[in-house]
Design an enzyme around this catalytic site. Sequence first.
Site, PDB file in Angstrom:
ATOM      1  N   HIS A  57      -1.394 -27.533  22.990  1.00 45.00           N
ATOM      2  CA  HIS A  57      -2.256 -28.337  23.113  1.00 45.00           C
ATOM      3  C   HIS A  57      -1.867 -29.419  23.664  1.00 45.00           C
ATOM      4  CE1 HIS A  57      -4.525 -27.538  18.946  1.00 45.00           C
ATOM      5  NE2 HIS A  57      -3.203 -26.480  19.284  1.00 45.00           N
ATOM      6  N   ASP A  75      -4.404 -29.186  14.940  1.00 44.56           N
ATOM      7  CA  ASP A  75      -4.067 -28.935  13.762  1.00 44.56           C
ATOM      8  C   ASP A  75      -3.446 -29.316  12.653  1.00 44.56           C
ATOM      9  OD1 ASP A  75      -2.368 -25.988  16.421  1.00 44.56           O
ATOM     10  OD2 ASP A  75      -4.754 -26.083  15.484  1.00 44.56           O
ATOM     11  N   GLU A  99     -10.161 -27.923  13.171  1.00 45.80           N
ATOM     12  CA  GLU A  99      -9.780 -26.236  13.858  1.00 45.80           C
ATOM     13  C   GLU A  99      -9.672 -24.953  12.315  1.00 45.80           C
ATOM     14  OE1 GLU A  99      -6.604 -24.714  13.338  1.00 45.80           O
ATOM     15  OE2 GLU A  99      -5.092 -26.062  12.175  1.00 45.80           O
TER      16      GLU A  99
END
Lengths: 355, 599
Positions: B72, B177, B202
């Site tokens: 990320h 996430d 997600e």
Amino acid sequence: YRDLHTFELQAPTRVIEWARGSRICVAGYGQSGRNEILQLITPPALQAKETQGLCPERDFKVECGGFSKRAVYSLKYVPDTSLLVTSGPPDSSLQVWQVSTEDSDVIKSVSTIATENATGQLWAKIATISARAPWVLHGSTLDSVQITEVELRKNVYTAGSQDSEELAGLAFLNSSTAVLCCTRGQLCVADVRQPRGALQAMPAPAAPCGDRWCLGTTCAAQGSGLGAQPVARLSSGGLLTLTDLRKASEPLASAMARVPFPGSGTEFLCVSWAPALQGCLAVSGFDGTVHVYDTQSWDSSGREAEPLFVHKGHALGGSGDPALVTVHTWHPQKPRTVLSAASDNSLHVWDWVQP
Amino acid sequence: FLAFSLCPGAGQDVGRSCILVSIAGKNVMLDCGMHMGYNDDRRFPDFSYITQNGRLTDFLDCVIISHFHLDHCGALPYFSEMVGYDGPIYMTHPTKAICPILLEDYRKITVDKKGETNFFTSQMIKDCMKKVVAVHLHQTVQVDEELEIKAYYAGHVLGAAMFQIKVGCESVVYTGDYNMTPDRHLGAAWIDKCRPDLLISESTYATTIRDSKRCRERDFLKKVHETVERGGKVLIPVFALGRAQELCILLETFWERMNLKAPIYFSTGLTEKANHYYKLFITWTNQKIRKTFVQRNMFEFKHIKAFDRAFADNPGPMVVFATPGMLHAGQSLQIFRKWAGNEKNMVIMPGYCVQGTVGHKILSGQRKLEMEGRQILEVKMQVEYMSFSAHADAKGIMQLIRQAEPRNVLLVHGEAKKMEFLKQKIEQEFHVSCYMPANGETTTIFTNPSIPVDISLGLLKREAAIGPVPDAKKPKLMHGTLLMKDNSFRLVSPEQALKELGLAEHQLRFTCRVHIQDPRKEHETVLRVYNHLKGVLKDYSVQHLPDGSITVESILIQATAHSEDQGTKVLLVSWTYQDEELGSYLTSLLKKGLPQSTS
């Protein structure tokens, strides 16, 4: 235990059906009008030859799913096709679904097999067999038992009976014979090669009048006779009766399962033979436990039998109402592995050790 | 109008996340991850997708990083220093503290150990972090006059956040996430009923039904215990931060309960700092840890000590947590090489291992590994795998949607073919649209923005007085004039609008001629018409004026004789634009003719 895995589904199920390639199907039975049918791939941990503690994947994967407005009380795959059939209240019709995992993961509703409605909210019991044609044996009462060829929606056999006894279960014994079990305990054997054949009836075992019964059978290999495996019947009072269909007048053996509150559960009674263990069967539906019995030591006295193993996992769940086991099923290959589901959404996979 | 483009990254590619959102003219980049599986340029997103010409700093209004996992934020220094971006980068305080550590660690391994050249430098990491603005949870941050962002707790790892991006009354929530169930050291994600136009979630674990944590933990502890009991050593390669802390707490509790004596070590350097950060950011941990922190600091371990390289050669059982997590280099690989030959030992891989790493190889069953210098290493130690990663499953996703109440949902990180069922499930349950774009695909979502308009008090009073009493629950139709000037919208009465604009009011008047057969005198015809209308239009004010004309409300009717035909009378019906409806009705009524008998 050798192994125990616990899972939580989003909604409780009362069916666990095996499909090719280590898949199982579960479905919701809620009255809200939004139930899911889920085909799950079992974790590789279950598929492995030896049980490992930690495995690459321990999780079920939702392979595909469908939506059913009806509660799903019974579900069966139609072998050699990509179809499955469900049934549930308020009537005894069957819903046919298409499972295709090629381009989409949605289980689509394909058609409905309508039947004349029996009185009351009786739902159809279903059985299927791997035969020349995709046959589904179904019915909610003795006089409504029929076989429908699913793809053509054609009726192939109708039971020649006038009796409106409610059915508890039915099963194919082989491709020419089916056994039917009424809720009051009577067994009937039908020769399905004759389109309107009469049924050969056998009386119910001696038991208190109010008891309800359910059926447990194993589908015998092609060509073997009726006696290959006895048929088991379980009553809501806990009485287990084994019957050899060739000598059906007298039960082969019977015993009392050790149940805490006999007569309490009738909705989810379930008895099933272990496919890979001679003489072993499992019983559930009375509370949050599943009992495994070895029937080889039973006689016909009907006294209480000691279970080989008791799975208590569902009863030990969290707070709230105690869970009731809704269904259980044996793993087709691994001899001591059982899957069980309960009303608190739990799904357990357990491998018990022979004491 | 919210256009959303899935820029070279996420969307059916579990590897890196990088999403570009265009909302009401603002462009925001969400996450800037790298793909752990590739060793070449494919590991970074292709930023040329974003803008063909023009500088990224001009095009993008800001960049937001959700948490410190490399998939990320791994490409951030590359993006800001090598591709070029000087605008603001937003992330939470823990993320800002921990990101540079992970980036530096990764850089060291890639450049020093693997000898790669086209990679960002330590200085670049430092320069990149200078552009970072740290935010607090639930703090509304004004990026510019129109764009604001707000971070929400996401669980998952320390400092992970879900971000709401708002421009005017259009908003998007990006989850990064997240995890909807609390674990031993972190709480569960939470968001308020912010009703965004779009929720980007997600869906890595959307199709998974995970077995219970209790079972996994029990099996993990059983394996560790068995190994230690027989005198073996357990190696657990971990990423410095994240699940390592969870496992430490688990082992510590177990060791305490079972009164075990074997030492547990936590490899030094990186991970010491990590524990330090967890203590520092204690407010980011879960309720239970915060509550017990005063009596006993959860991260002050009694049984877990710092590791020294020499300890690896000590005889007897021990458990060691070492970095990095995929056994691809560094200390964990060193220890692995020492212990691999003894079948009493065990290595437990804690998560996904990227292809090419030693971790991946041994998990695939390889037992003979080629090390540098063509040395063959025979692996006799037991290899186990477990996954304690914290992601939301289908149930969790539904829970989050229920909390936020978005109008549209977009799923990333999943496998499109297998998500049709989830898409339908979401659409049916919440009556929203659900999208699952592929890598590089642009999804356009249309919004219904509400435009706030100021209404003048006088107009409001006047309009409110007409018709039924105003009801908070029922919409009321009002008439006014909308003035749009500069960037303001005002609703005023027509008179005021005319005055302000210096315009004169124009009146529109319609006149219609209706011919009626009537040989009598004009005033008798008028009387007939009057009586007729009086009888029919009981709810209206019908008047017969002294000058011989009839008025119906404000509509005027006059009768004249036809110039050529005395038997025909011509009725002139005249009305203003405002009375159009009544005027037309009157005309058609009169055209039908007059009843024969009148009195």
